[in-house]
Design an enzyme around this catalytic site. Structure first.
Site, PDB file in Angstrom:
ATOM      1  N   GLU A 191      -4.790 -41.029 -23.448  1.00 44.84           N
ATOM      2  CA  GLU A 191      -5.408 -41.933 -24.502  1.00 44.84           C
ATOM      3  C   GLU A 191      -4.130 -42.769 -24.769  1.00 44.84           C
ATOM      4  O   GLU A 191      -3.153 -42.507 -25.502  1.00 44.84           O
ATOM      5  CB  GLU A 191      -5.842 -41.043 -25.761  1.00 44.84           C
ATOM      6  CG  GLU A 191      -7.117 -40.448 -25.857  1.00 44.84           C
ATOM      7  CD  GLU A 191      -8.199 -41.216 -25.819  1.00 44.84           C
ATOM      8  OE1 GLU A 191      -8.025 -42.583 -25.980  1.00 44.84           O
ATOM      9  OE2 GLU A 191      -9.305 -40.796 -25.815  1.00 44.84           O
ATOM     10  N   LEU A 192      -4.215 -44.173 -24.289  1.00 42.08           N
ATOM     11  CA  LEU A 192      -2.980 -44.995 -24.466  1.00 42.08           C
ATOM     12  C   LEU A 192      -3.144 -45.942 -25.336  1.00 42.08           C
ATOM     13  O   LEU A 192      -4.180 -45.995 -26.383  1.00 42.08           O
ATOM     14  CB  LEU A 192      -2.721 -45.244 -23.195  1.00 42.08           C
ATOM     15  CG  LEU A 192      -2.572 -44.192 -22.020  1.00 42.08           C
ATOM     16  CD1 LEU A 192      -2.612 -44.509 -20.687  1.00 42.08           C
ATOM     17  CD2 LEU A 192      -1.682 -43.070 -22.511  1.00 42.08           C
ATOM     18  N   GLY A 228      -0.451 -41.548 -26.397  1.00 40.35           N
ATOM     19  CA  GLY A 228       0.672 -42.054 -26.678  1.00 40.35           C
ATOM     20  C   GLY A 228       0.933 -43.368 -25.680  1.00 40.35           C
ATOM     21  O   GLY A 228      -0.006 -43.986 -25.468  1.00 40.35           O
ATOM     22  N   SER A 229       2.106 -43.564 -25.385  1.00 38.01           N
ATOM     23  CA  SER A 229       2.225 -44.880 -24.698  1.00 38.01           C
ATOM     24  C   SER A 229       2.036 -44.877 -23.242  1.00 38.01           C
ATOM     25  O   SER A 229       2.148 -43.849 -22.443  1.00 38.01           O
ATOM     26  CB  SER A 229       3.740 -45.434 -24.771  1.00 38.01           C
ATOM     27  OG  SER A 229       4.674 -44.316 -24.282  1.00 38.01           O
ATOM     28  N   CYS A 239      -3.431 -47.530 -32.499  1.00 41.80           N
ATOM     29  CA  CYS A 239      -3.887 -47.912 -31.067  1.00 41.80           C
ATOM     30  C   CYS A 239      -4.902 -49.337 -31.226  1.00 41.80           C
ATOM     31  O   CYS A 239      -4.875 -49.816 -29.902  1.00 41.80           O
ATOM     32  CB  CYS A 239      -4.151 -46.865 -29.855  1.00 41.80           C
ATOM     33  SG  CYS A 239      -5.121 -45.914 -30.908  1.00 41.80           S
ATOM     34  N   GLU A 250       0.687 -55.036 -26.378  1.00 45.36           N
ATOM     35  CA  GLU A 250       0.506 -54.137 -27.540  1.00 45.36           C
ATOM     36  C   GLU A 250       1.624 -54.537 -28.608  1.00 45.36           C
ATOM     37  O   GLU A 250       2.843 -53.936 -28.461  1.00 45.36           O
ATOM     38  CB  GLU A 250       0.198 -52.626 -27.347  1.00 45.36           C
ATOM     39  CG  GLU A 250      -0.060 -51.864 -28.653  1.00 45.36           C
ATOM     40  CD  GLU A 250      -0.182 -50.419 -28.109  1.00 45.36           C
ATOM     41  OE1 GLU A 250       0.487 -49.848 -27.299  1.00 45.36           O
ATOM     42  OE2 GLU A 250      -1.227 -49.579 -28.836  1.00 45.36           O
ATOM     43  N   ASN A 296       1.907 -41.489 -34.778  1.00 46.95           N
ATOM     44  CA  ASN A 296       0.931 -42.610 -35.755  1.00 46.95           C
ATOM     45  C   ASN A 296      -0.259 -42.052 -36.705  1.00 46.95           C
ATOM     46  O   ASN A 296      -0.540 -42.498 -37.699  1.00 46.95           O
ATOM     47  CB  ASN A 296       0.442 -43.860 -34.979  1.00 46.95           C
ATOM     48  CG  ASN A 296      -0.355 -43.731 -33.732  1.00 46.95           C
ATOM     49  OD1 ASN A 296      -0.398 -42.598 -33.360  1.00 46.95           O
ATOM     50  ND2 ASN A 296      -0.958 -44.835 -33.770  1.00 46.95           N
TER      51      ASN A 296
HETATM   52  P1  NAP Z   1       5.329 -41.950 -26.788  1.00 47.96           P
HETATM   53  O1  NAP Z   1       6.529 -42.558 -26.957  1.00 47.96           O
HETATM   54  O2  NAP Z   1       4.626 -42.371 -25.639  1.00 47.96           O
HETATM   55  O3  NAP Z   1       5.259 -40.725 -27.289  1.00 47.96           O
HETATM   56  C1  NAP Z   1       4.048 -39.887 -27.464  1.00 47.96           C
HETATM   57  C2  NAP Z   1       4.423 -38.332 -27.149  1.00 47.96           C
HETATM   58  O4  NAP Z   1       4.867 -38.373 -25.954  1.00 47.96           O
HETATM   59  C3  NAP Z   1       5.594 -37.911 -28.273  1.00 47.96           C
HETATM   60  O5  NAP Z   1       5.308 -36.619 -28.553  1.00 47.96           O
HETATM   61  C4  NAP Z   1       6.761 -38.083 -27.522  1.00 47.96           C
HETATM   62  O6  NAP Z   1       7.739 -36.926 -27.716  1.00 47.96           O
HETATM   63  C5  NAP Z   1       6.134 -37.545 -25.994  1.00 47.96           C
HETATM   64  N1  NAP Z   1       6.997 -37.834 -24.837  1.00 47.96           N
HETATM   65  C6  NAP Z   1       7.813 -39.026 -24.622  1.00 47.96           C
HETATM   66  N2  NAP Z   1       8.337 -39.061 -23.495  1.00 47.96           N
HETATM   67  C7  NAP Z   1       8.113 -38.047 -22.993  1.00 47.96           C
HETATM   68  C8  NAP Z   1       8.105 -37.104 -21.513  1.00 47.96           C
HETATM   69  N3  NAP Z   1       8.873 -37.765 -20.742  1.00 47.96           N
HETATM   70  N4  NAP Z   1       7.370 -36.032 -21.334  1.00 47.96           N
HETATM   71  C9  NAP Z   1       6.532 -35.366 -22.368  1.00 47.96           C
HETATM   72  N5  NAP Z   1       6.177 -36.291 -23.389  1.00 47.96           N
HETATM   73  C10 NAP Z   1       6.776 -37.095 -23.750  1.00 47.96           C
HETATM   74  O7  NAP Z   1       4.434 -42.940 -27.970  1.00 47.96           O
HETATM   75  P2  NAP Z   1       4.575 -43.094 -29.608  1.00 47.96           P
HETATM   76  O8  NAP Z   1       5.518 -44.427 -29.697  1.00 47.96           O
HETATM   77  O9  NAP Z   1       4.580 -42.087 -30.166  1.00 47.96           O
HETATM   78  O10 NAP Z   1       3.114 -43.786 -29.961  1.00 47.96           O
HETATM   79  C11 NAP Z   1       2.533 -44.996 -29.705  1.00 47.96           C
HETATM   80  C12 NAP Z   1       1.778 -45.284 -28.619  1.00 47.96           C
HETATM   81  O11 NAP Z   1       0.369 -44.361 -28.562  1.00 47.96           O
HETATM   82  C13 NAP Z   1       1.084 -46.452 -28.577  1.00 47.96           C
HETATM   83  O12 NAP Z   1       1.037 -47.045 -27.156  1.00 47.96           O
HETATM   84  C14 NAP Z   1      -0.411 -46.208 -29.120  1.00 47.96           C
HETATM   85  O13 NAP Z   1      -1.276 -47.315 -28.548  1.00 47.96           O
HETATM   86  C15 NAP Z   1      -0.696 -44.803 -28.350  1.00 47.96           C
HETATM   87  N6  NAP Z   1      -1.624 -44.406 -29.260  1.00 47.96           N
HETATM   88  C16 NAP Z   1      -3.059 -44.277 -28.527  1.00 47.96           C
HETATM   89  C17 NAP Z   1      -4.086 -43.663 -29.100  1.00 47.96           C
HETATM   90  C18 NAP Z   1      -5.370 -43.362 -28.065  1.00 47.96           C
HETATM   91  O14 NAP Z   1      -6.054 -42.566 -28.835  1.00 47.96           O
HETATM   92  N7  NAP Z   1      -5.678 -44.033 -27.486  1.00 47.96           N
HETATM   93  C19 NAP Z   1      -3.993 -43.330 -30.236  1.00 47.96           C
HETATM   94  C20 NAP Z   1      -2.664 -43.341 -30.978  1.00 47.96           C
HETATM   95  C21 NAP Z   1      -1.580 -44.034 -30.488  1.00 47.96           C
HETATM   96  P3  NAP Z   1       8.909 -37.387 -28.602  1.00 47.96           P
HETATM   97  O15 NAP Z   1       8.357 -37.790 -29.989  1.00 47.96           O
HETATM   98  O16 NAP Z   1       9.742 -36.299 -28.847  1.00 47.96           O
HETATM   99  O17 NAP Z   1       9.546 -38.833 -27.984  1.00 47.96           O
END
Ligand code: NAP
Length: 476
Positions: free
Chosen positions: A250-251, A230-231, A284, A378, A154
């Site tokens: 950071e979730l 990420g998530s 997020c 969320e 994002n």
């Molecule tokens: P995501 O599906 O968790 O993906 C985040 C990252 O993790 C991607 O690079 C993804 O790779 C990788 N990943 C997925 N499965 C993995 C595994 N088993 N092992 C290692 N890495 C893995 O999250 P998203 O959908 O991209 O992002 C949305 C989430 O991020 C939301 O919940 C949002 O609130 C959160 N977020 C938090 C913040 C904060 O600062 N707190 C900021 C922004 C976003 P792939 O892309 O290759 O699947």
């Protein structure tokens, strides 16, 4: 130099490499091919860790690290428009938001350079105990070691910046895995790092199957810290699997904001309309749950809803667009299903709730019960709820009624009410008379509860990626 943005190689050990396999990246808006990127697997991940290990054998002095970080900030400025276009193309982010993200990444690098120059330990007051008398002691701030960085789609530039700039400031080499849907901004940043004089191995970028690359980063003992945004679903599992590493998370959030009747309602309505729907709610800390004191409820809605309806929904490449697509069809279907759940449970859709072509219109839902997904999970889409309350106690209880705790906010004319809320809202950050979507990049930023276990912002991230080494000197 790397190849063109439409066919991008990976950076490992200072070399731009191909692997024979490619990943296609498509526009979330049009489905057109944005480009393709070389696909890494476990072998490339191991090679990247080897390169990082080799790099760290020759530490870079702080002045050199700071100089490189400052240069990158300058290069981001020089190529500002091209970078914003890259973010917009791969993430489907409206161009005006992509430009803001690019400027913020400049700020992240600038702040990280400051931290590189300030990095120092502290004196230990040894004669404060009998045991220490006659000795001098101080700490050195040592880089923790190789950092594995995993970032989401994002904010494909600035969240990558929040991973790599503090790690380099701390003196750590990085193996970065950006989101597969948005790798080009990260690779462009890697190109700028190289151009700024970062020696081989200090930054390595891998794009490929998440679990395969993640398994190597988690399994290899040389990777001493994982910094993940990420998530929660993915993040907390990584932390469980690596109890001996620092796994910094950071979730997500289900961002609440309270609007008291004594607030400047027009200002609140304006800020909330902009911050509930920017990047189609895929931040997020996108405003998701608005709690309004009953006396001001009708007045706030009469100002808020027209402002939401005035947002321009459309092509992210269009200068006028405020709200573009969700990242993919699955995300869109999920958000539509959550809206339907609320509708079926008797909630009222005040505006939106349906598609404009392929795009989800900004949606405002009234009377959504606290157990509904839109009220406590969320949404990560262009949806917010509005709910009336009678007392501040009730509003705070509603705002805290989620497993998340990243940022929350309150609009009020009373300093006392603001301070009570700041003390009682269970979030990593509380904004007053500003939407809780606000973030300046030097702020300590991070969550409590399910939202994470760390604080980012270069000063805080550098602290997380270094450790104290104690030096004791006998004087007698
Ligand atoms: P995501 O599906 O968790 O993906 C985040 C990252 O993790 C991607 O690079 C993804 O790779 C990788 N990943 C997925 N499965 C993995 C595994 N088993 N092992 C290692 N890495 C893995 O999250 P998203 O959908 O991209 O992002 C949305 C989430 O991020 C939301 O919940 C949002 O609130 C959160 N977020 C938090 C913040 C904060 O600062 N707190 C900021 C922004 C976003 P792939 O892309 O290759 O699947």
């Amino acid at each position: 130099m790397a190849t063109t943005a439409s066919e991008q190689k990976l950076l490992i050990g200072g070399e731009w490499i191909e692997t024979g396999d490619w990943i296609d990246v498509r526009s979330p808006y049009s489905g057109e091919l944005v480009g393709r990127v070389a696909k890494a697997g476990a072998a490339e991940a191991r090679r990247a860790i080897d390169a990082a290990e080799a790099a760290m054998r020759e530490p870079l002095p702080a002045h050199k690290r700071a100089e490189i970080l400052v240069k990158v900030a300058g290069y981001l400025g020089r190529r500002h428009e091209e970078i914003a276009q890259t973010i917009s193309a791969e993430a489907g982010k409206p161009l005006k938001a992509a430009r803001v993200e690019t400027s913020r990444a400049m700020s992240t690098f600038t702040m990280a350079a400051v931290e590189a120059r300030k990095l120092t330990g502290e004196m230990v007051p040894m004669d404060a105990s009998q045991a220490g008398a006659g000795k001098l002691a101080f700490t050195l701030r040592q880089p923790i070691g190789i950092v594995g960085a995993i970032s989401p789609f994002n904010f494909p530039l600035n969240l990558v910046a929040h991973k790599i700039a503090p790690a380099l400031a701390a003196g750590c080499a990085v193996v970065l895995k950006p989101a597969s849907q948005t790798p080009f901004s990260a690779l462009l940043l890697a190109e700028l790092e190289t151009e700024a004089g970062l020696p081989p191995g200090w930054l390595n970028v891998l794009v490929g199957p998440a679990s395969e690359l993640g398994d190597v980063l988690i399994g290899d003992e040389r990777v001493r810290a994982i910094t993940f945004t990420g998530s929660g679903e993915v993040g907390w599992k990584l932390a469980e699997r690596a109890p001996r590493k620092r796994v910094k998370l950071e979730l997500g959030n289900a961002t609440p904001v309270i609007v008291e009747a004594d607030a400047d309602l027009e200002d609140a309505a304006q800020r909330l309309a902009a911050n509930a729907f920017s990047f189609a709610g895929q931040s997020c800390i996108s405003v998701q749950r608005i709690y309004v004191q009953r006396d001001a409820y009708d007045e706030l809605l009469s100002q808020f809803v027209p402002k939401v309806e005035a947002l321009v929904v459309g092509d992210p490449a269009d200068e006028a667009t405020d709200v573009g697509p969700l990242i993919d069809k699955d995300a869109r279907e999920r958000v539509l299903a959550w809206i339907d759940e609320a509708r079926t449970a008797g909630a009222e859709i005040l505006t939106g709730g349906d598609l404009d072509g392929e795009l989800l219109r900004p949606t405002v839902i009234a009377n959504a019960g606290p157990g509904l997904k839109v009220s406590c999970e969320e949404v990560f889409g262009p949806v917010c709820t509005v709910t009336a309350y009678d007392t501040l106690d009730e509003a705070i209880e509603l705002a805290n009624g989620t497993r998340y705790g990243l940022q929350g906010g309150i609009f009020t004319g009373s300093i006392k009410t603001a301070l009570v809320a700041a003390q009682r809202l269970e979030f990593g950050g509380v904004t007053v008379n500003e939407a809780p979507t606000f973030r300046a990049d030097q702020m300590p930023y991070g969550g409590v509860k399910d939202s994470g276990n760390t604080r980012e912002g270069p000063a805080y991230a550098v602290r997380e990626l270094t450790e104290d080494r104690l030096v004791v000197i006998e004087l007698e």
